[in-house]
Design a protein around this motif. Structure first.
Motif, PDB file in Angstrom:
ATOM      1  N   ARG A 198       0.673  -0.960   0.072  1.00 54.37           N
ATOM      2  CA  ARG A 198       0.303  -0.089  -0.009  1.00 54.37           C
ATOM      3  C   ARG A 198       0.890   1.309   0.058  1.00 54.37           C
ATOM      4  O   ARG A 198       0.369   2.275   0.660  1.00 54.37           O
ATOM      5  CB  ARG A 198      -0.373  -0.304   1.355  1.00 54.37           C
ATOM      6  CG  ARG A 198      -1.748  -1.422   1.192  1.00 54.37           C
ATOM      7  CD  ARG A 198      -2.728  -0.947   0.133  1.00 54.37           C
ATOM      8  NE  ARG A 198      -3.922   0.533  -0.130  1.00 54.37           N
ATOM      9  CZ  ARG A 198      -4.773   0.687   0.357  1.00 54.37           C
ATOM     10  NH1 ARG A 198      -4.863  -0.605   1.191  1.00 54.37           N
ATOM     11  NH2 ARG A 198      -5.205   1.852   0.338  1.00 54.37           N
ATOM     12  N   VAL A 199       2.001   1.631  -0.249  1.00 51.68           N
ATOM     13  CA  VAL A 199       2.916   1.992  -0.364  1.00 51.68           C
ATOM     14  C   VAL A 199       2.369   3.095  -1.401  1.00 51.68           C
ATOM     15  O   VAL A 199       2.628   4.558  -1.291  1.00 51.68           O
ATOM     16  CB  VAL A 199       4.327   1.355  -0.551  1.00 51.68           C
ATOM     17  CG1 VAL A 199       5.414   2.926  -0.726  1.00 51.68           C
ATOM     18  CG2 VAL A 199       4.677   0.729   0.837  1.00 51.68           C
ATOM     19  N   LEU A 200       2.404   2.435  -2.702  1.00 49.22           N
ATOM     20  CA  LEU A 200       2.575   3.383  -3.703  1.00 49.22           C
ATOM     21  C   LEU A 200       0.462   3.521  -4.510  1.00 49.22           C
ATOM     22  O   LEU A 200       0.071   2.973  -3.994  1.00 49.22           O
ATOM     23  CB  LEU A 200       2.283   2.548  -5.191  1.00 49.22           C
ATOM     24  CG  LEU A 200       4.666   2.171  -5.245  1.00 49.22           C
ATOM     25  CD1 LEU A 200       4.762   1.440  -6.372  1.00 49.22           C
ATOM     26  CD2 LEU A 200       4.851   3.612  -4.889  1.00 49.22           C
ATOM     27  N   PRO A 201       0.061   5.047  -5.061  1.00 48.48           N
ATOM     28  CA  PRO A 201      -0.735   5.578  -5.601  1.00 48.48           C
ATOM     29  C   PRO A 201      -0.922   4.256  -5.935  1.00 48.48           C
ATOM     30  O   PRO A 201      -3.032   4.652  -6.842  1.00 48.48           O
ATOM     31  CB  PRO A 201      -0.806   6.008  -5.935  1.00 48.48           C
ATOM     32  CG  PRO A 201       1.271   7.013  -6.373  1.00 48.48           C
ATOM     33  CD  PRO A 201       1.659   6.066  -5.875  1.00 48.48           C
ATOM     34  N   TRP A 202      -0.952   3.203  -6.794  1.00 45.87           N
ATOM     35  CA  TRP A 202      -1.349   2.245  -7.983  1.00 45.87           C
ATOM     36  C   TRP A 202      -1.430   1.136  -7.647  1.00 45.87           C
ATOM     37  O   TRP A 202      -1.817  -0.262  -7.732  1.00 45.87           O
ATOM     38  CB  TRP A 202      -0.428   2.279  -9.457  1.00 45.87           C
ATOM     39  CG  TRP A 202       1.302   2.301  -9.076  1.00 45.87           C
ATOM     40  CD1 TRP A 202       1.312   0.620  -8.564  1.00 45.87           C
ATOM     41  CD2 TRP A 202       2.592   2.872  -8.767  1.00 45.87           C
ATOM     42  NE1 TRP A 202       2.953   0.500  -8.064  1.00 45.87           N
ATOM     43  CE2 TRP A 202       3.277   1.626  -8.911  1.00 45.87           C
ATOM     44  CE3 TRP A 202       2.039   4.062  -9.325  1.00 45.87           C
ATOM     45  CZ2 TRP A 202       4.369   2.501  -8.483  1.00 45.87           C
ATOM     46  CZ3 TRP A 202       3.666   4.313  -9.586  1.00 45.87           C
ATOM     47  CH2 TRP A 202       5.318   3.394  -8.770  1.00 45.87           C
ATOM     48  N   THR A 226      -7.714   8.969 -11.093  1.00 49.25           N
ATOM     49  CA  THR A 226      -7.882  10.437 -11.391  1.00 49.25           C
ATOM     50  C   THR A 226      -8.377   9.946  -9.667  1.00 49.25           C
ATOM     51  O   THR A 226      -8.734  10.872  -8.829  1.00 49.25           O
ATOM     52  CB  THR A 226      -9.258  10.399 -12.384  1.00 49.25           C
ATOM     53  OG1 THR A 226     -10.651  10.412 -12.603  1.00 49.25           O
ATOM     54  CG2 THR A 226      -8.412  10.814 -13.622  1.00 49.25           C
ATOM     55  N   GLY A 227      -9.103   8.990  -9.569  1.00 50.17           N
ATOM     56  CA  GLY A 227      -9.559   8.856  -8.179  1.00 50.17           C
ATOM     57  C   GLY A 227      -8.380   8.708  -7.115  1.00 50.17           C
ATOM     58  O   GLY A 227      -8.613   9.428  -6.078  1.00 50.17           O
ATOM     59  N   PHE A 228      -7.151   7.603  -7.296  1.00 47.40           N
ATOM     60  CA  PHE A 228      -6.047   8.657  -6.483  1.00 47.40           C
ATOM     61  C   PHE A 228      -5.315   9.696  -6.682  1.00 47.40           C
ATOM     62  O   PHE A 228      -5.381  10.685  -5.536  1.00 47.40           O
ATOM     63  CB  PHE A 228      -4.888   7.564  -6.733  1.00 47.40           C
ATOM     64  CG  PHE A 228      -4.376   6.192  -6.385  1.00 47.40           C
ATOM     65  CD1 PHE A 228      -5.542   6.476  -5.099  1.00 47.40           C
ATOM     66  CD2 PHE A 228      -4.681   5.241  -7.470  1.00 47.40           C
ATOM     67  CE1 PHE A 228      -4.869   4.843  -4.057  1.00 47.40           C
ATOM     68  CE2 PHE A 228      -5.306   3.857  -6.861  1.00 47.40           C
ATOM     69  CZ  PHE A 228      -5.071   3.889  -5.541  1.00 47.40           C
ATOM     70  N   TYR A 229      -5.791  11.156  -7.518  1.00 47.37           N
ATOM     71  CA  TYR A 229      -5.266  12.260  -7.838  1.00 47.37           C
ATOM     72  C   TYR A 229      -6.488  12.911  -7.645  1.00 47.37           C
ATOM     73  O   TYR A 229      -5.767  13.827  -6.012  1.00 47.37           O
ATOM     74  CB  TYR A 229      -5.512  12.513  -9.786  1.00 47.37           C
ATOM     75  CG  TYR A 229      -4.680  12.016 -10.604  1.00 47.37           C
ATOM     76  CD1 TYR A 229      -3.127  11.525  -9.386  1.00 47.37           C
ATOM     77  CD2 TYR A 229      -4.143  12.619 -11.323  1.00 47.37           C
ATOM     78  CE1 TYR A 229      -2.523  10.685 -10.166  1.00 47.37           C
ATOM     79  CE2 TYR A 229      -3.632  11.798 -11.808  1.00 47.37           C
ATOM     80  CZ  TYR A 229      -2.667  10.924 -11.673  1.00 47.37           C
ATOM     81  OH  TYR A 229      -1.421  10.603 -12.616  1.00 47.37           O
ATOM     82  N   PHE A 230      -7.157  13.041  -7.081  1.00 45.04           N
ATOM     83  CA  PHE A 230      -8.711  13.660  -6.242  1.00 45.04           C
ATOM     84  C   PHE A 230      -8.796  13.014  -4.365  1.00 45.04           C
ATOM     85  O   PHE A 230      -9.014  13.644  -3.933  1.00 45.04           O
ATOM     86  CB  PHE A 230     -10.342  13.481  -6.778  1.00 45.04           C
ATOM     87  CG  PHE A 230     -10.611  14.197  -7.665  1.00 45.04           C
ATOM     88  CD1 PHE A 230     -10.112  15.256  -7.756  1.00 45.04           C
ATOM     89  CD2 PHE A 230     -10.876  13.284  -9.376  1.00 45.04           C
ATOM     90  CE1 PHE A 230     -10.748  15.940  -9.138  1.00 45.04           C
ATOM     91  CE2 PHE A 230     -11.131  13.639 -10.016  1.00 45.04           C
ATOM     92  CZ  PHE A 230     -10.823  15.734 -10.066  1.00 45.04           C
ATOM     93  N   GLY A 231      -8.281  11.592  -4.039  1.00 46.70           N
ATOM     94  CA  GLY A 231      -7.725  11.969  -3.246  1.00 46.70           C
ATOM     95  C   GLY A 231      -6.641  12.305  -2.631  1.00 46.70           C
ATOM     96  O   GLY A 231      -6.573  12.812  -1.150  1.00 46.70           O
ATOM     97  N   GLY A 259       8.025   9.836 -10.002  1.00 47.22           N
ATOM     98  CA  GLY A 259       8.090  11.205 -10.837  1.00 47.22           C
ATOM     99  C   GLY A 259       6.095  11.517 -12.557  1.00 47.22           C
ATOM    100  O   GLY A 259       6.711  12.221 -12.652  1.00 47.22           O
ATOM    101  N   LYS A 260       5.654  11.167 -11.699  1.00 45.19           N
ATOM    102  CA  LYS A 260       4.041  10.595 -12.896  1.00 45.19           C
ATOM    103  C   LYS A 260       3.284  11.377 -11.965  1.00 45.19           C
ATOM    104  O   LYS A 260       2.513  12.437 -12.646  1.00 45.19           O
ATOM    105  CB  LYS A 260       4.119   9.215 -13.502  1.00 45.19           C
ATOM    106  CG  LYS A 260       3.438   8.955 -14.253  1.00 45.19           C
ATOM    107  CD  LYS A 260       3.414   7.374 -15.344  1.00 45.19           C
ATOM    108  CE  LYS A 260       2.871   6.369 -14.015  1.00 45.19           C
ATOM    109  NZ  LYS A 260       1.842   6.852 -13.424  1.00 45.19           N
ATOM    110  N   ASP A 261       2.691  10.315 -11.226  1.00 47.06           N
ATOM    111  CA  ASP A 261       1.339  11.181 -10.347  1.00 47.06           C
ATOM    112  C   ASP A 261       1.195  11.916  -9.203  1.00 47.06           C
ATOM    113  O   ASP A 261       1.053  12.894  -9.635  1.00 47.06           O
ATOM    114  CB  ASP A 261       0.951   9.414  -9.682  1.00 47.06           C
ATOM    115  CG  ASP A 261       0.739   8.192 -10.750  1.00 47.06           C
ATOM    116  OD1 ASP A 261      -0.068   8.556 -11.886  1.00 47.06           O
ATOM    117  OD2 ASP A 261       0.833   7.301 -11.107  1.00 47.06           O
ATOM    118  N   ARG A 262       2.410  11.913  -8.008  1.00 44.95           N
ATOM    119  CA  ARG A 262       2.123  12.892  -7.549  1.00 44.95           C
ATOM    120  C   ARG A 262       2.567  14.192  -7.811  1.00 44.95           C
ATOM    121  O   ARG A 262       2.495  14.854  -7.438  1.00 44.95           O
ATOM    122  CB  ARG A 262       2.419  12.296  -6.120  1.00 44.95           C
ATOM    123  CG  ARG A 262       1.726  11.187  -5.692  1.00 44.95           C
ATOM    124  CD  ARG A 262       2.032  10.383  -4.428  1.00 44.95           C
ATOM    125  NE  ARG A 262       3.604   9.656  -4.943  1.00 44.95           N
ATOM    126  CZ  ARG A 262       4.300   9.019  -4.109  1.00 44.95           C
ATOM    127  NH1 ARG A 262       4.255   8.694  -2.801  1.00 44.95           N
ATOM    128  NH2 ARG A 262       4.817   7.787  -4.883  1.00 44.95           N
TER     129      ARG A 262
END
Length: 262
Positions: A110-114, A126-131, A161-164
């Motif tokens: 559970r370390v990563l947003p994916w 996008t759900g992670f982004y709004f998270g 260097g992609k999502d967050r």
């Protein structure tokens, strides 16, 4: 950095680029050498550190990795450089002592947003982004403020260097008045280095298991992801600036970001 590219070539990081040179809505361009974005900085060599600190005048690092990632991977060599101020601002809820879930032990799954599986890829991303915005508005605002500090260059990074990093860079560029097309293009540019990014991350026990459980194409940054994210902010908050204003961002903060990048 070549005059023909915004990429910054380092030995110990593969997804590093300048947010300068991007077109703005009023016909201008963002200033080079002010804000950089990057993947994990754990592998920086002494030559990389010299380039960033002495030549590019890096003075602020905004580290978006979770507490678990920093615990497992280490804080990185730039934290040992006295000229550089380190801002660790996780974008996860960090319910436990070490992780982004409600537990007190490190759960690498559970370390990563994916890490969570959702069938619809766009909704998942996008759900992670709004998270990030829902769970850590404090970190979002503090990170943008650190990026706008004017006593030397700043750099924002996470693992890939992609999502967050992509979300924070998009918000900074939006505040600076960069065209939406250029913001999207900067987001998807990480795809040019995706193979190298994944190769690097697979070299770490922290990230390897999750990466190996999915095809590489699943990690590709696609324009519709960031377009969807920004579009919802447009519809619900009158744009990213509207959301930020609800969480303590001020006109003075916007002026600082614009002064930084314009």
């Amino acid at each position: 950095m070549s005059e023909m590219t915004r990429w910054i070539d380092l030995q110990g990081a593969v997804n590093v680029r300048d947010l300068g040179g991007l077109p703005t809505r009023d016909g201008g361009r963002t200033r080079a050498g002010q804000i950089f974005r990057a993947d994990n900085l754990q592998g920086l060599t002494p030559a990389d550190v010299t380039l960033l600190v002495d030549e590019l005048k890096l003075r602020h690092v905004v580290d978006l990795r979770s507490n678990a990632e920093v615990t497992l991977e280490g804080p990185g060599p730039l934290t040992r450089v006295p000229e550089v101020r380190h801002h660790h601002l996780t974008l996860f809820a960090e319910g436990g002592l070490h992780t982004d879930v409600e537990a007190d032990t490190i759960d690498a799954d559970r370390v990563l947003p994916w890490a969570e599986r959702v069938l619809d890829e766009e909704l998942r991303v996008t759900g992670f982004y709004f998270g990030y915005l829902r769970d850590r508005p404090d970190s979002v605002v503090a990170g943008l403020r650190a990026m706008a500090l004017d006593d030397g260059a700043s750099l924002v990074h996470c693992a890939a260097g992609k999502d967050r990093t992509g979300v924070m860079s998009a918000l900074a560029l939006e505040l600076a008045g960069v065209t939406r097309e250029a913001i999207v293009a900067d987001y998807v540019a990480t795809g040019e280095r995706l193979e190298l990014i994944l190769q690097r991350l697979r070299g770490s026990d922290t990230y390897r298991v999750d990466l190996d459980s999915r095809p590489a194409d699943d990690h590709m940054p696609r324009s519709r992801y960031i377009e969807q994210f920004l579009g919802v902010l447009d519809d619900r908050f009158d744009g990213p600036a509207g959301w930020l204003a609800q969480h303590g961002w001020t006109d003075t903060d916007t002026a600082a970001m614009q002064s930084r990048l314009l």
